[in-house]
Design a protein around this motif. Structure first.
Motif, mmCIF file in Angstrom:
data_model
loop_
_atom_site.group_PDB
_atom_site.id
_atom_site.type_symbol
_atom_site.label_atom_id
_atom_site.label_comp_id
_atom_site.label_asym_id
_atom_site.label_seq_id
_atom_site.Cartn_x
_atom_site.Cartn_y
_atom_site.Cartn_z
ATOM 1 N N SER A 577 13.751 0.933 19.572
ATOM 2 C CA SER A 577 14.911 -0.399 20.487
ATOM 3 C C SER A 577 16.462 -0.139 19.741
ATOM 4 C CB SER A 577 14.121 -1.362 19.299
ATOM 5 O OG SER A 577 13.775 -1.468 18.230
ATOM 6 N N ALA A 619 17.605 -1.913 22.537
ATOM 7 C CA ALA A 619 17.251 -3.379 22.290
ATOM 8 C C ALA A 619 18.299 -4.612 23.079
ATOM 9 C CB ALA A 619 16.489 -3.558 21.048
ATOM 10 N N CYS A 622 18.446 -4.366 26.853
ATOM 11 C CA CYS A 622 17.137 -5.148 27.511
ATOM 12 C C CYS A 622 17.366 -6.605 27.196
ATOM 13 C CB CYS A 622 15.895 -4.029 26.567
ATOM 14 S SG CYS A 622 15.171 -2.707 27.037
ATOM 15 N N LEU A 629 10.907 -5.026 26.711
ATOM 16 C CA LEU A 629 11.904 -3.897 25.270
ATOM 17 C C LEU A 629 10.698 -2.447 25.245
ATOM 18 C CD1 LEU A 629 13.607 -2.076 23.452
ATOM 19 C CD2 LEU A 629 12.900 -3.923 21.919
ATOM 20 N N GLU A 630 9.603 -3.159 25.287
ATOM 21 C CA GLU A 630 8.490 -2.422 25.114
ATOM 22 C C GLU A 630 7.822 -1.638 26.228
ATOM 23 O OE1 GLU A 630 6.990 -1.424 22.147
ATOM 24 O OE2 GLU A 630 8.267 -2.009 20.908
ATOM 25 N N LEU A 633 11.181 1.015 27.149
ATOM 26 C CA LEU A 633 10.838 2.623 26.202
ATOM 27 C C LEU A 633 9.663 3.071 26.673
ATOM 28 C CD1 LEU A 633 11.629 0.740 22.339
ATOM 29 C CD2 LEU A 633 12.770 1.810 23.739
#
Length: 645
Positions: A577, A619, A622, A629-630, A633
């Motif tokens: 992030s 981060a 996003c 975010l997750e 990623l």
């Protein structure tokens, strides 16, 4: 704590003594040790609990760390001791391998109780757990090597408009057999490049590196320190406009340059103040000198702004003596000398084993500062025509400064016999620079005392004598000490040897002879006529040659590749992030389509990727685009694995 999910290879790397324990159970690093311990135990039909108990029993052996062990060897044997050393001021000194110095010496330099340090190190070593090995990023290397850009820029300034221009001017004046005859604007540009460009950048750069390690307080802001570099370099470079024909452009260049320097000095003052005020325990005597020197730098920067305004408003090429000489006094005696005295008081008694009198040195910062204030005010008002009262103030202030400098030199003990053991394992060739430099400080102080007493008596000094005194201070003391200290501390900063001790020794003799020739023969020209001054012209060539050799030696040492820099060459940013978008795309260009498909079409612009994207984390990106975010990623990680990036 050993976890059964750790791989066998990781256990072998992190825990000393684990290899024979694992071997007893038939476990080793087969296939690279990539299997978790619990898997390896299952394959060998060994109870994992029994293995863990044996490992934990062997995990806490009796640790013996001797005070004479080299810090570098200690780190190699017990990597888990690094956080302890960093807490007491190591902070990356010597690079990833650490400095080549005994542990008891480290304790003396950093003012740490040796018994306490040994106990903390043994406790850390008993854990047997090394900090996780993380790749060194180029950004970390840049932060650690911040001082390098300052030192290299300082060399470039002195090799162009600084020492080079000064040597040319001295040779021309020597051939003419008299001082002057060269545009004062050019000479003041030379002076400014030597003050702010050569000495100023050098001191500020070294201060950013050494002060956190001496105080045990990290640099408050790398970005602010880096910004001060750009401001100081840009502002100093613009001073060349003083030699241009007066115009609105010239005025803008001068004033903007001076404002940039004020801003750069302001940042430096903020950083030094934060470090000095945040340091643990009672304040030390050396910190008073550093605080006074930093305050005088701010005063000098403001006086320089006045100079720029005067040159612009009057369409003048030359700053008059009433403005220029107080500026020289505050910069040379206030800023530079106070910083050199403070760093010397903190380091040289330990480095050289000096038999000093620290209590006397601790009493001098306040009277020295007061004397500089009186001297500067008297000098400025006398040159403005204030009369005998101003002359008296200048004389008394100058005498006070001279006495303080003589007392400090005596209290430091650098010109006497050593009482303690000097630094072990270090080439002591740098010491002759420091002893010579402080000899010149004593000489220049004696000359200043003579001038001051004559001023009190109502007599003026010949300009040639005054120039000789100032050269004894600037080259004899300031430059000689700078060269000597750089030869000692820069190799330690980087954890590499000095590039060439022979070049260092040639630098010493050229600098020493050149300064003697300049001071002696310029002084003789005041009483014996201009013929003596012709000989003084040789000094400029000798001193320029000395600085060129020093520059090559220092530059090569700064560019010697370290283990950290080799590791950073293969660094790739993680998909995390906090990683900057621009850094990630620079390392993995194949990930650009993932960004574009998620709404980051602007990143197709290569200029944007190299500029704005390097300051925005994944981060942050996003959040701006409303992405999970997750999930994002995950897309990046999947694409990286799929494409073999």
């Amino acid at each position: 704590m050993i976890d059964p999910k750790m791989t066998v290879a990781e256990i072998l790397r992190r825990y000393r003594g684990s290899q024979p324990v694992l071997a007893r159970f038939g476990l080793d690093a087969c296939c690279g040790g990539a299997h978790p311990l619990e898997f390896a135990c299952s394959a060998r039909k060994v109870r994992v609990e029994e293995v863990l108990a044996a490992l934990r029993e062997a995990e806490s052996p009796e640790i013996t760390i001797d005070p004479g062990v080299c810090v570098r060897d200690l780190i190699a044997a017990y990597p888990s001791t690094v956080p302890v050393l960093a807490r007491h001021g190591l902070m990356g000194c010597g690079g990833a391998l650490g400095p080549v110095e005994p542990l008891h010496w480290f304790a003396r330099v950093h003012h740490v109780d040796l018994d306490q340090l040994l106990e903390e190190l043994r406790e850390a070593a008993r854990s047997s757990e090394a900090p996780p090995e993380e790749p060194v990023s180029p950004a970390e290397i840049a932060r650690e090597n911040l001082y390098r850009r300052f030192l290299k820029a300082a060399l470039l300034f002195t090799f162009t408009g600084g020492a080079a221009l000064g040597a040319w001017a001295l040779v021309v004046m020597a051939l003419r057999g008299r001082l002057g005859g060269i545009g004062r604007g050019f000479l003041q540009v030379h002076g400014h490049y030597q003050l702010f460009g050569w000495v100023g950048l050098f001191v500020v750069g070294v201060a950013y590196h050494i002060l956190p390690r001496l105080s045990g307080v990290p640099l408050p802001s790398y970005r602010a320190a880096a910004a001060s570099f750009a401001l100081l370099v840009g502002g100093t470079a613009l001073r060349f406009a003083q030699a241009l024909d007066p115009s609105s452009l010239r005025s803008a260049l001068l004033v903007v340059g001076a404002l940039l320097e004020v801003a750069g000095c302001g940042i430096f003052g903020w950083i030094v103040g934060r470090i000095l005020l945040s340091g643990p325990g009672p304040k030390k005597a050396y910190q008073a000198y550093l605080a006074a020197g930093t305050a005088w730098l701010l005063v000098s920067a403001l006086l320089n702004l006045v100079h720029a305004w005067y040159l612009s408003a009057r369409a003048a090429f030359e700053v008059p003596p009433g403005l220029n000489l107080p500026y020289l006094t505050t910069f040379l005696l206030g800023f530079v000398t106070c910083w050199i005295l403070g760093v010397s008081l903190r380091t040289l008694p330990v480095f050289m084993g000096l038999a000093g009198r620290p209590r006397v040195a601790a009493l001098l910062p306040v009277p020295l500062t007061a004397a500089i204030v009186i001297m500067t005010a008297g000098e400025a008002t006398y040159l403005a025509g204030a009369g005998n009262a101003a002359r008296l103030a200048f004389g008394l202030g100058g005498a006070g400064v001279a006495v303080c400098l003589l007392l400090f030199t005596w209290s430091l003990g650098i010109l006497g016999r050593t009482a303690g053991a000097p630094e072990p394992g270090i080439d002591r060739g740098y010491e002759k620079f420091l002893r010579l430099g402080y000899s010149w400080l004593a000489i220049s102080a004696a000359m200043l005392l003579t001038f001051s007493l004559l001023a009190v008596a109502g007599r003026d000094m010949d300009h040639a004598f005054v120039g000789a005194y100032r050269h004894a201070l600037t080259v004899g003391f300031i430059t000689t000490v700078m060269v000597g200290m750089a030869s000692r501390i820069v190799p330690v900063f980087r954890g590499v040897p000095l590039y060439s001790p022979r070049l260092r020794d040639w630098t010493f003799w050229l600098l020493a002879v050149g300064n003697v020739v300049r001071v002696v023969f310029q002084s003789l020209s005041a009483v014996g006529g201009p013929a003596w001054f012709r000989v003084a012209g040789v000094s400029g060539v000798l001193e320029l040659a000395a600085l060129l050799l020093f520059g090559v030696n220092l530059w090569k040492t700064l560019d010697t590749e370290t283990a950290d820099e080799v590791a950073a060459a293969g660094w790739r940013p993680p998909i995390a992030s906090e990683t900057k978008v621009g850094d990630l795309l620079a390392a993995y260009p194949v990930l650009l389509p993932i960004f574009v498909s998620n709404g980051f079409a602007a990143l197709t612009n290569p200029v944007l990727r190299r500029t704005v994207a390097r300051s925005v984390s994944i981060a942050q990106a996003c959040r701006m685009h409303g992405l999970d975010l997750e999930g994002f990623l995950g897309q990046l990680s999947e694409a990286k694995a799929r494409l073999g990036a």
